[in-house]
Design a protein around this motif. Structure first.
Motif, mmCIF file in Angstrom:
data_model
loop_
_atom_site.group_PDB
_atom_site.id
_atom_site.type_symbol
_atom_site.label_atom_id
_atom_site.label_comp_id
_atom_site.label_asym_id
_atom_site.label_seq_id
_atom_site.Cartn_x
_atom_site.Cartn_y
_atom_site.Cartn_z
ATOM 1 N N UNK A 166 -6.779 -2.108 -0.322
ATOM 2 C CA UNK A 166 -6.466 -0.665 -0.023
ATOM 3 C C UNK A 166 -5.506 -0.292 -1.315
ATOM 4 N N UNK A 167 -5.849 0.513 -2.069
ATOM 5 C CA UNK A 167 -5.160 0.987 -3.277
ATOM 6 C C UNK A 167 -3.975 1.898 -2.980
ATOM 7 N N UNK A 168 -4.483 3.027 -2.402
ATOM 8 C CA UNK A 168 -3.394 3.824 -1.611
ATOM 9 C C UNK A 168 -4.061 4.736 -0.570
ATOM 10 N N UNK A 169 -3.080 5.340 0.267
ATOM 11 C CA UNK A 169 -3.548 6.179 1.570
ATOM 12 C C UNK A 169 -3.029 7.521 1.082
ATOM 13 N N UNK A 189 1.975 3.809 11.831
ATOM 14 C CA UNK A 189 0.596 3.649 12.221
ATOM 15 C C UNK A 189 -0.411 3.637 11.059
ATOM 16 N N UNK A 190 -0.406 4.350 10.297
ATOM 17 C CA UNK A 190 -1.243 3.942 8.820
ATOM 18 C C UNK A 190 -1.109 2.946 8.253
ATOM 19 N N UNK A 191 -0.066 2.439 8.200
ATOM 20 C CA UNK A 191 0.321 0.985 7.454
ATOM 21 C C UNK A 191 -0.267 -0.054 8.019
ATOM 22 N N UNK A 219 -3.353 11.408 14.326
ATOM 23 C CA UNK A 219 -3.179 10.246 13.494
ATOM 24 C C UNK A 219 -3.819 8.891 14.355
ATOM 25 N N UNK A 220 -3.585 8.816 15.598
ATOM 26 C CA UNK A 220 -4.285 7.584 16.293
ATOM 27 C C UNK A 220 -5.530 7.603 16.367
ATOM 28 N N UNK A 221 -6.180 8.923 16.347
ATOM 29 C CA UNK A 221 -7.660 9.013 16.363
ATOM 30 C C UNK A 221 -8.313 8.415 14.899
ATOM 31 N N UNK A 251 0.958 -0.955 0.192
ATOM 32 C CA UNK A 251 -0.025 -0.025 -0.066
ATOM 33 C C UNK A 251 0.926 1.304 -0.112
ATOM 34 N N UNK A 252 0.405 2.176 -0.861
ATOM 35 C CA UNK A 252 1.228 3.397 -0.927
ATOM 36 C C UNK A 252 0.611 4.319 0.133
ATOM 37 N N UNK A 253 1.555 5.111 0.852
ATOM 38 C CA UNK A 253 1.467 6.119 1.776
ATOM 39 C C UNK A 253 1.818 7.333 1.314
ATOM 40 N N UNK A 254 1.048 8.309 0.880
ATOM 41 C CA UNK A 254 1.412 9.480 0.598
ATOM 42 C C UNK A 254 1.072 10.819 1.499
ATOM 43 N N UNK A 255 2.253 11.474 1.960
ATOM 44 C CA UNK A 255 1.936 12.377 3.159
ATOM 45 C C UNK A 255 2.269 13.586 2.605
#
Length: 96
Positions: free
Chosen positions: A34-37, A23-25, A76-78, A1-5
């Motif tokens: 999931x495609x990406x986040x 965390x998001x991972x 982020x946790x929420x 899964x790709x995570x873009x910040x």
């Protein structure tokens, strides 16, 4: 899964970026498709001035969760806790 910040109007330090990736991972284990986040970080004028908006793209849908907190880590946790519930219910609905 790709995570873009993306940090809006400030530069996020590497420690925060690593925390977000970690965390998001973890949400990937609740929904395989999931495609990406995308994670947007911004500062607000109110006392709880840290804003985090997470977009999760799954086939045929986009889940968006936005939370404010005193710290980015808390927001982020929420977001992750809410996304976990949304992804589990989405998976149950799709694969019933």
């Amino acid at each position: 899964m790709e995570i873009k910040v993306q940090s809006i109007k400030f530069d996020a330090d590497q420690k925060l970026l690593d925390y977000i990736d970690k965390k998001v991972g973890k949400i990937e284990k609740f929904y395989d498709g999931i495609v990406r986040t995308e994670v947007d970080l911004s500062l607000l004028a109110d006392p709880q001035n840290k804003n985090v908006k997470v977009h999760v793209f799954i086939p045929g849908n986009e889940l968006v969760v936005e939370r404010n907190n005193d710290t980015f880590e808390g927001a982020v946790n929420d977001c992750v806790a809410t996304l976990k519930d949304l992804l589990v219910s989405e998976k149950e609905r799709r694969f019933k």
